[in-house]
Design an enzyme around this catalytic site. Structure first.
Site, PDB file in Angstrom:
ATOM      1  N   MET A 129       7.518   0.481  -3.385  1.00  0.00           N
ATOM      2  CA  MET A 129       6.724   0.414  -2.168  1.00  0.00           C
ATOM      3  C   MET A 129       7.370  -0.405  -1.055  1.00  0.00           C
ATOM      4  SD  MET A 129       3.964   2.217  -2.404  1.00  0.00           S
ATOM      5  CE  MET A 129       2.861   1.517  -1.170  1.00  0.00           C
ATOM      6  N   PRO A 131       9.994   0.011   0.963  1.00  0.00           N
ATOM      7  CA  PRO A 131      10.267   0.686   2.238  1.00  0.00           C
ATOM      8  C   PRO A 131       8.997   0.901   3.070  1.00  0.00           C
ATOM      9  CG  PRO A 131      11.505   1.732   0.492  1.00  0.00           C
ATOM     10  CD  PRO A 131      10.564   0.776  -0.169  1.00  0.00           C
ATOM     11  N   TYR A 132       7.890   1.194   2.411  1.00  0.00           N
ATOM     12  CA  TYR A 132       6.619   1.390   3.117  1.00  0.00           C
ATOM     13  C   TYR A 132       6.189   0.101   3.816  1.00  0.00           C
ATOM     14  CZ  TYR A 132       1.527   1.856   3.603  1.00  0.00           C
ATOM     15  OH  TYR A 132       0.242   1.859   4.081  1.00  0.00           O
ATOM     16  N   TYR A 133       6.259  -1.017   3.094  1.00  0.00           N
ATOM     17  CA  TYR A 133       5.843  -2.287   3.683  1.00  0.00           C
ATOM     18  C   TYR A 133       6.799  -2.758   4.771  1.00  0.00           C
ATOM     19  CZ  TYR A 133       1.895  -2.921   0.612  1.00  0.00           C
ATOM     20  OH  TYR A 133       0.677  -2.768   0.001  1.00  0.00           O
ATOM     21  N   LYS A 136       5.783  -0.744   7.813  1.00  0.00           N
ATOM     22  CA  LYS A 136       4.532  -1.245   8.387  1.00  0.00           C
ATOM     23  C   LYS A 136       4.755  -2.576   9.100  1.00  0.00           C
ATOM     24  CE  LYS A 136       1.668   2.026   7.330  1.00  0.00           C
ATOM     25  NZ  LYS A 136       1.141   2.871   8.428  1.00  0.00           N
TER      26      LYS A 136
END
Length: 215
Positions: A129, A131-133, A136
């Site tokens: 996760m 890359p997602y954070y 964001k």
């Protein structure tokens, strides 16, 4: 009547936002979607839609944004794509909409982000996760420095259960998640309250009425 462009309207949170705005008497929603076949859902709701990809140009996004009073960004590349799409949609796509908003003269921007988006120590522990954070985090950072009148909402784990109309911003990490319906309600409440301007709300489900939290 505030005209609001919902970017990512076909997502689970986006559909809740669109429905709530359609049912309200103080909003006129427009759904920004990326596929023609997604239009029928919004046609059935009686909601106008625009088909534009977040990987399109800033100029094309500006055309879609022009004429609205506010933007809600709740788009994402989804869990079945790779880090490349996370970069081009969740980060660069978001930034392009902020640039386009400024060119279009649309000042109000509500970002649906993620809890712990500022906590790098947490990212390292979330397998797959990160890359997602990262996306964001930097999208939020750009928004804060953009000069736009922003509200950043950082919900915890998103749940499909019925909303309660109540959230917790005092100790959100102690809770296990928040219904998507309540995230949508928090978006609407933020747009209604000047006291939410240029603020970040990190939250999960709780015991405080949403309107009291953001007012």
């Amino acid at each position: 009547m505030k005209k609001v462009l919902i970017i990512g309207a076909n997502g689970k949170v986006g559909k809740h936002i669109t429905k709530k705005m359609k049912e309200a008497d103080d909003f006129t929603p427009t759904a920004l979607i990326r596929k023609e076949e997604q239009k029928s859902h919004f046609d059935d709701l009686g909601v106008d839609s625009k088909v534009v990809s977040l990987e399109d140009s800033v100029d094309k996004l500006k055309e879609a944004i022009t004429g609205h009073d506010a933007i809600v960004f709740t788009a994402g590349s989804g869990g079945n794509t790779g880090s490349d799409k996370t970069l081009t949609v969740d980060l660069d796509g978001a930034v392009k909409t902020m640039e386009a908003a400024k060119y279009a003269g649309v000042d109000r921007y509500v970002m649906v982000s993620a809890m712990m988006a500022d906590n790098r120590e947490v990212w390292e522990k979330l397998d797959g996760m990160k890359p997602y954070y990262v996306a964001k985090h930097y999208a939020d950072q750009f928004l804060k420095s953009s000069g736009l009148n922003y509200t950043i909402l950082r919900p915890g784990l998103l749940l499909d259960e019925e909303g309660t109309g109540k959230i917790d911003i005092e100790n959100p990490a102690s809770k296990k998640g928040v219904p998507r319906e309540d995230v949508a309600a928090t978006v609407l409440a933020s747009l209604r309250s000047d006291n939410s301007n240029n603020k970040i709300f990190e939250f999960n489900t709780g015991d405080t009425e949403i309107e009291r939290v953001v007012s």
